[in-house]
Design a protein around this motif. Structure first.
Motif, mmCIF file in Angstrom:
data_model
loop_
_atom_site.group_PDB
_atom_site.id
_atom_site.type_symbol
_atom_site.label_atom_id
_atom_site.label_comp_id
_atom_site.label_asym_id
_atom_site.label_seq_id
_atom_site.Cartn_x
_atom_site.Cartn_y
_atom_site.Cartn_z
ATOM 1 N N ILE A 1 -97.207 -33.825 -14.981
ATOM 2 C CA ILE A 1 -97.983 -32.685 -14.456
ATOM 3 C C ILE A 1 -99.312 -32.530 -15.216
ATOM 4 C CG2 ILE A 1 -97.921 -30.249 -13.718
ATOM 5 C CD1 ILE A 1 -94.869 -30.301 -14.135
ATOM 6 N N PRO A 2 -100.368 -33.210 -14.726
ATOM 7 C CA PRO A 2 -101.686 -32.983 -15.313
ATOM 8 C C PRO A 2 -102.163 -31.576 -14.941
ATOM 9 C CG PRO A 2 -101.666 -34.920 -13.846
ATOM 10 C CD PRO A 2 -100.383 -34.185 -13.637
ATOM 11 N N ALA A 3 -102.816 -30.909 -15.893
ATOM 12 C CA ALA A 3 -103.190 -29.510 -15.665
ATOM 13 C C ALA A 3 -104.527 -29.213 -16.329
ATOM 14 C CB ALA A 3 -102.102 -28.608 -16.239
ATOM 15 N N GLN B 1 -106.404 -34.527 -22.338
ATOM 16 C CA GLN B 1 -107.265 -34.776 -23.499
ATOM 17 C C GLN B 1 -106.513 -34.572 -24.800
ATOM 18 O OE1 GLN B 1 -111.255 -33.040 -22.999
ATOM 19 N NE2 GLN B 1 -110.515 -32.486 -20.961
ATOM 20 N N GLY B 2 -105.196 -34.650 -24.682
ATOM 21 C CA GLY B 2 -104.395 -34.610 -25.907
ATOM 22 C C GLY B 2 -103.750 -33.284 -26.212
ATOM 23 N N SER B 3 -103.942 -32.293 -25.316
ATOM 24 C CA SER B 3 -103.309 -31.006 -25.603
ATOM 25 C C SER B 3 -102.231 -30.669 -24.570
ATOM 26 C CB SER B 3 -104.364 -29.899 -25.607
ATOM 27 O OG SER B 3 -103.747 -28.678 -25.933
ATOM 28 N N LEU B 4 -101.119 -30.197 -25.092
ATOM 29 C CA LEU B 4 -100.107 -29.616 -24.191
ATOM 30 C C LEU B 4 -100.590 -28.242 -23.769
ATOM 31 C CD1 LEU B 4 -97.016 -30.707 -26.259
ATOM 32 C CD2 LEU B 4 -97.388 -31.303 -23.861
ATOM 33 N N LEU B 5 -100.098 -27.756 -22.637
ATOM 34 C CA LEU B 5 -100.440 -26.416 -22.158
ATOM 35 C C LEU B 5 -99.151 -25.716 -21.752
ATOM 36 C CD1 LEU B 5 -103.533 -27.371 -19.935
ATOM 37 C CD2 LEU B 5 -103.604 -26.248 -22.181
ATOM 38 N N ASN B 6 -99.038 -24.444 -22.135
ATOM 39 C CA ASN B 6 -97.863 -23.647 -21.771
ATOM 40 C C ASN B 6 -98.000 -23.192 -20.318
ATOM 41 O OD1 ASN B 6 -95.670 -21.951 -21.745
ATOM 42 N ND2 ASN B 6 -96.633 -20.350 -23.021
ATOM 43 N N THR B 7 -97.000 -23.475 -19.512
ATOM 44 C CA THR B 7 -97.108 -23.189 -18.076
ATOM 45 C C THR B 7 -95.852 -22.482 -17.597
ATOM 46 O OG1 THR B 7 -98.512 -25.124 -17.837
ATOM 47 C CG2 THR B 7 -97.518 -24.276 -15.816
ATOM 48 N N ASN B 8 -96.041 -21.392 -16.902
ATOM 49 C CA ASN B 8 -94.909 -20.598 -16.413
ATOM 50 C C ASN B 8 -93.873 -21.475 -15.694
ATOM 51 O OD1 ASN B 8 -93.810 -18.948 -13.914
ATOM 52 N ND2 ASN B 8 -94.091 -17.557 -15.630
ATOM 53 N N GLY C 1 -84.885 -35.632 -19.938
ATOM 54 C CA GLY C 1 -85.761 -34.486 -20.197
ATOM 55 C C GLY C 1 -87.226 -34.882 -20.212
ATOM 56 N N LEU C 2 -88.048 -34.060 -19.583
ATOM 57 C CA LEU C 2 -89.476 -34.361 -19.477
ATOM 58 C C LEU C 2 -90.312 -33.101 -19.682
ATOM 59 C CD1 LEU C 2 -89.240 -36.207 -16.050
ATOM 60 C CD2 LEU C 2 -89.868 -37.343 -18.176
ATOM 61 N N THR C 3 -91.445 -33.223 -20.353
ATOM 62 C CA THR C 3 -92.499 -32.211 -20.233
ATOM 63 C C THR C 3 -93.470 -32.762 -19.194
ATOM 64 O OG1 THR C 3 -94.049 -33.185 -21.805
ATOM 65 C CG2 THR C 3 -92.327 -31.751 -22.726
ATOM 66 N N GLY C 4 -94.458 -31.980 -18.850
ATOM 67 C CA GLY C 4 -95.466 -32.448 -17.892
ATOM 68 C C GLY C 4 -96.374 -33.535 -18.455
ATOM 69 N N ALA C 5 -96.316 -33.752 -19.773
ATOM 70 C CA ALA C 5 -97.110 -34.840 -20.361
ATOM 71 C C ALA C 5 -96.385 -36.184 -20.226
ATOM 72 C CB ALA C 5 -97.378 -34.555 -21.842
ATOM 73 N N ASP C 6 -95.051 -36.137 -20.228
ATOM 74 C CA ASP C 6 -94.269 -37.384 -20.175
ATOM 75 C C ASP C 6 -94.458 -38.054 -18.819
ATOM 76 O OD1 ASP C 6 -92.667 -37.293 -22.778
ATOM 77 O OD2 ASP C 6 -92.350 -35.292 -21.952
ATOM 78 N N HIS D 1 -100.011 -30.874 -19.441
ATOM 79 C CA HIS D 1 -100.991 -31.396 -20.419
ATOM 80 C C HIS D 1 -102.367 -31.507 -19.774
ATOM 81 C CE1 HIS D 1 -101.507 -35.891 -19.466
ATOM 82 N NE2 HIS D 1 -100.823 -35.384 -18.469
ATOM 83 N N ASP D 2 -103.399 -31.473 -20.642
ATOM 84 C CA ASP D 2 -104.777 -31.410 -20.120
ATOM 85 C C ASP D 2 -105.457 -32.774 -20.025
ATOM 86 O OD1 ASP D 2 -105.416 -32.047 -22.727
ATOM 87 O OD2 ASP D 2 -106.584 -30.223 -23.113
#
Ligand SMILES: Nc1ncnc2c1ncn2[C@@H]1O[C@H](COP(=O)(O)OP(=O)(O)O)[C@@H](O)[C@H]1O
Ligand SMILES: CC(=O)N[C@@H](CCC(=O)OP(=O)(O)O)C(=O)O
Length: 268
Positions: free
Chosen positions: A115-117, A163-170, A106-111, A160-161
């Motif tokens: 997915i940098p965003a 800079q330490g923040s996750l971001l909710n992405t469709n 399992g991965l989020t875009g930060a792992d 993730h941005d």
């Protein structure tokens, strides 16, 4: 343990996206995952979970605000979606896949910087902690290594941005972006599955599946109000993937992922 890397270049890849109404139905989810693991070639699963995030938010006194199928996400809502998408749902799916003999990760875009965003800047609206990304910035090397090691990635709708923040992405956008980014490496099929039989002419009538849809048809259906709500980001993303070289894009019922003739096929 030594992991032996296989050369997976040119092996077909199927990206399956499952939506919130599937994730929220334990029996349906289990059936879908059993079909998913039987798919031939490389596989990647993207999940949503908007329905569960809305439910948990309400329990905590937060009202969901959706605009064009996307959730406005303030700091409190970001905490909710992080727990729901990155925690409960992602890890439950991984455990179910492991139980079925599929070595999922399992991965989020930060792992692994998958997915940098950046924060979504569309219109005058303040979307809060909602992320947009360019598929070219996706860490495809990480996914290639996982495929070569026989691991099936399960991606949550969080980016993730940097800079330490996750971001909710469709989640539909994540699935499309991953399909676009991975297309140069693998012939890629993208399957959006949900609780209906496909894109419907009448949303109340499961027999009214539109079997093929072009961008021109889509424009007309939008104006007529035939296609609305969560179906809008799904189709916008589906066409974007097809235009960027994804071999096949289909929208179908969750139990039809192994049946390529069912649901709605997108054509240019
Ligand atoms: N023409 C249409 N055909 C099918 N569903 C539609 C259509 N127009 C709007 N919808 C709505 O879009 C929903 C799917 O979007 P969404 O709930 O975001 O899906 P998911 O969570 O699976 O990504 C359907 O449950 C349905 O209520
Ligand atoms: C920004 C944004 O809208 N994020 C979505 C992510 C989850 C999602 O897309 O879930 P479904 O596939 O179940 O709709 C949301 O919070 O609803």
């Amino acid at each position: 343990m030594k992991i032996t890397e296989k050369d997976t270049t040119l092996t077909p890849l199927t990206i399956v996206k499952i939506g919130g109404n599937v994730v929220d139905n334990a029996q349906l989810l289990d059936q879908v995952l059993h079909q998913f693991i039987k798919l031939q070639g490389l596989k990647l699963l993207v999940h949503g979970g908007g329905k569960l995030a809305t439910q948990l938010g309400e329990k905590l006194g937060l009202q969901a605000q959706m605009v064009g199928g996307r959730r406005l996400t303030d700091a409190a809502m970001l905490q909710v979606v992080t727990m729901v998408y990155g925690g409960e749902i992602n890890k439950t799916i991984v455990a179910l896949l492991q139980a079925a003999g599929c070595n999922a990760l399992g991965l989020t875009g930060a792992d692994g910087n998958l997915i940098p965003a950046h924060k979504r800047q569309k219109g005058a609206l303040d979307w809060g902690f909602v992320g947009d990304f360019d598929p070219v910035s996706i860490n495809t090397g990480l996914l290639q290594s996982l495929f070569a090691a026989g691991i099936t990635p399960v991606v949550a709708p969080l980016t993730h941005d940097g800079q330490g923040s996750l971001l909710n992405t469709n989640a539909d956008t994540i699935a499309s972006g991953l399909a676009v980014a991975l297309s140069p490496f693998y012939p890629t099929t993208l399957t959006y599955c949900f609780e209906k039989k496909g894109v419907l002419l009448d949303v109340e009538d499961e027999a009214s599946v539109i079997s093929r849809i072009t961008p021109e048809d889509y424009s007309q259906y939008k104006v007529q109000g035939v296609i609305a709500e969560g179906m809008l980001p799904k189709l916008d993303n589906a066409f974007a993937a097809l235009q960027a070289g994804v071999v096949q894009v289909r929208i179908c019922h969750a139990l039809d992922i192994a049946h390529p003739q069912t649901g709605t096929a997108l054509c240019l």
